[in-house]
Motif scaffolding. Sequence first.
Motif, PDB file in Angstrom:
ATOM      1  N   ALA A  38       4.732  15.221   2.169  1.00 25.05           N
ATOM      2  CA  ALA A  38       3.929  16.327   2.555  1.00 25.05           C
ATOM      3  C   ALA A  38       2.957  16.877   1.637  1.00 25.05           C
ATOM      4  N   HIS A  39       2.479  15.896   0.679  1.00 23.97           N
ATOM      5  CA  HIS A  39       1.581  16.548  -0.149  1.00 23.97           C
ATOM      6  C   HIS A  39       1.002  15.215  -0.939  1.00 23.97           C
ATOM      7  N   GLY A  40      -0.289  15.485  -1.725  1.00 22.64           N
ATOM      8  CA  GLY A  40      -1.003  14.553  -2.390  1.00 22.64           C
ATOM      9  C   GLY A  40      -2.294  15.198  -2.866  1.00 22.64           C
ATOM     10  N   ILE A  79      -0.016  12.503  10.819  1.00 23.56           N
ATOM     11  CA  ILE A  79       0.193  11.411   9.848  1.00 23.56           C
ATOM     12  C   ILE A  79       1.543  11.699   9.217  1.00 23.56           C
ATOM     13  N   MET A  80       2.313  12.518   9.307  1.00 22.22           N
ATOM     14  CA  MET A  80       3.630  12.692   8.897  1.00 22.22           C
ATOM     15  C   MET A  80       4.728  12.249   9.786  1.00 22.22           C
ATOM     16  N   ASP A  81       4.235  11.501  10.940  1.00 20.24           N
ATOM     17  CA  ASP A  81       4.910  10.609  11.816  1.00 20.24           C
ATOM     18  C   ASP A  81       4.654   8.879  11.320  1.00 20.24           C
ATOM     19  N   PRO A  82       5.896   8.560  10.487  1.00 19.65           N
ATOM     20  CA  PRO A  82       5.672   7.060   9.949  1.00 19.65           C
ATOM     21  C   PRO A  82       5.025   5.878  11.024  1.00 19.65           C
ATOM     22  N   VAL A  83       5.349   6.400  12.537  1.00 24.49           N
ATOM     23  CA  VAL A  83       4.984   5.308  13.126  1.00 24.49           C
ATOM     24  C   VAL A  83       3.373   5.577  13.573  1.00 24.49           C
ATOM     25  N   PHE A  84       3.050   6.731  13.717  1.00 25.65           N
ATOM     26  CA  PHE A  84       1.606   6.914  13.869  1.00 25.65           C
ATOM     27  C   PHE A  84       1.023   6.358  12.555  1.00 25.65           C
ATOM     28  N   THR A 113       0.864  -1.167   0.005  1.00 23.01           N
ATOM     29  CA  THR A 113      -0.104  -0.115  -0.040  1.00 23.01           C
ATOM     30  C   THR A 113       0.737   1.187   0.027  1.00 23.01           C
ATOM     31  N   ALA A 114       1.892   1.307   0.773  1.00 21.41           N
ATOM     32  CA  ALA A 114       2.756   2.472   0.913  1.00 21.41           C
ATOM     33  C   ALA A 114       3.447   2.621  -0.332  1.00 21.41           C
ATOM     34  N   LEU A 115       3.972   1.599  -1.022  1.00 22.61           N
ATOM     35  CA  LEU A 115       4.757   1.582  -2.301  1.00 22.61           C
ATOM     36  C   LEU A 115       3.714   2.341  -3.383  1.00 22.61           C
ATOM     37  N   GLN A 116       2.707   1.884  -3.546  1.00 18.91           N
ATOM     38  CA  GLN A 116       1.805   2.375  -4.318  1.00 18.91           C
ATOM     39  C   GLN A 116       1.354   3.856  -3.837  1.00 18.91           C
ATOM     40  N   GLU A 117       0.975   4.152  -2.834  1.00 13.79           N
ATOM     41  CA  GLU A 117       0.696   5.736  -2.309  1.00 13.79           C
ATOM     42  C   GLU A 117       1.809   6.576  -2.505  1.00 13.79           C
ATOM     43  N   SER A 118       2.870   6.288  -1.987  1.00 10.92           N
ATOM     44  CA  SER A 118       3.945   7.300  -1.683  1.00 10.92           C
ATOM     45  C   SER A 118       5.335   6.728  -2.094  1.00 10.92           C
ATOM     46  N   ALA A 119       5.457   5.714  -2.861  1.00 14.97           N
ATOM     47  CA  ALA A 119       6.581   4.872  -3.081  1.00 14.97           C
ATOM     48  C   ALA A 119       7.526   4.944  -1.796  1.00 14.97           C
ATOM     49  N   LEU A 120       6.804   4.782  -0.632  1.00 15.51           N
ATOM     50  CA  LEU A 120       7.824   4.593   0.358  1.00 15.51           C
ATOM     51  C   LEU A 120       8.526   5.858   0.983  1.00 15.51           C
ATOM     52  N   ARG A 121       7.902   6.964   0.597  1.00 15.98           N
ATOM     53  CA  ARG A 121       8.486   8.440   0.711  1.00 15.98           C
ATOM     54  C   ARG A 121       7.410   9.099   1.721  1.00 15.98           C
ATOM     55  N   ASN A 122       7.926   9.655   2.742  1.00 15.83           N
ATOM     56  CA  ASN A 122       6.990  10.401   3.600  1.00 15.83           C
ATOM     57  C   ASN A 122       6.799  11.830   3.143  1.00 15.83           C
TER      58      ASN A 122
END
Length: 304
Positions: free
Chosen positions: A96-98, A120-125, A85-94
């Motif tokens: 700050a836009h979308g 949301i910008m905290d990867p753990v959260f 899911t993260a690979l598709q949504e953000s390419a595993l990058r945190n």
Amino acid sequence: MSEPATPLRRGRRVRIAAAFAVLLALIAYVAVQYVTGGHVPRCTVGSGSARYELSPEQAANAATISAVGTTRGMPERAVTIALATALQESALRNIAHGDRDSLGLFQQRPSQGWGTEAQIMDPVFSASRFYEHLAQVPGYSRLPLTVAAQRVQRSGFPQAYAKHEPDASLLAAALTGRAPASLTCVTGNAPRRAGDPAKVRAELVRSFGQGVLPGAPAAAGAPAGAGRLSVPVPAAVETAGPGSAGGAPRRGWELAQWAVARADGLGIAEVSYAGRVWRADASEDGWRPGGGTDTGAVRMRVAP
């Protein structure tokens, strides 16, 4: 009054500008090669045809997603779903836009109740929130990955998750410890950022929870020497499934490969576990024999 530029003169200027841009790009490339010794920092997981390459930033985020999942008691399949899911949504990058107000690794939206922008910008959260929703999907581990991910994400392109499943599976196998010594990072010859054992311990606790360093906080995971720390590995720990990996507890390889994935950002110079060692100054060699055969602890050394 100046004479208007002729097409011939304009064409010459365009060619000169293009040549100058190429020259600048060449200079930048040579500089990178000089600083890194020809090796651009990167991480790889798997081998042969079943191999995936990613940046240190992506590897660090993948390691966090996996650690949060296993700490919540989620199986490896859940980690695979989260990583795809993260690979598709953000390419595993945190990022700050979308789309609209989407943010972070999973492109979660504050306006839809996923949390505040800072949270949301905290990867753990953000990973915790993803797993929280995934756990509420009945039988998610038996569903096709696209279906399980879509039940959480409500994406406009649900089938897009499918193409990331092979890479996500490789990452999940390594980062949950099932595939020992299968994730490694090449750091290049760029100067290493200094590491701080206290910061590494803090990140371990953030990702894996307080139980990763048992005992009093002041003594837990205390350095064995200057710039060193030791993380205990229980003899039997159920992380993303039972059993051991490569003759060593699966938990140990989970912690060891988390450390390598986070090495660039945390200034970790060396990781050793179960007779294998990874060193930043010899990172092209990956995991090599050495470091003793102890399976009771993962040992790390940070860069001075």
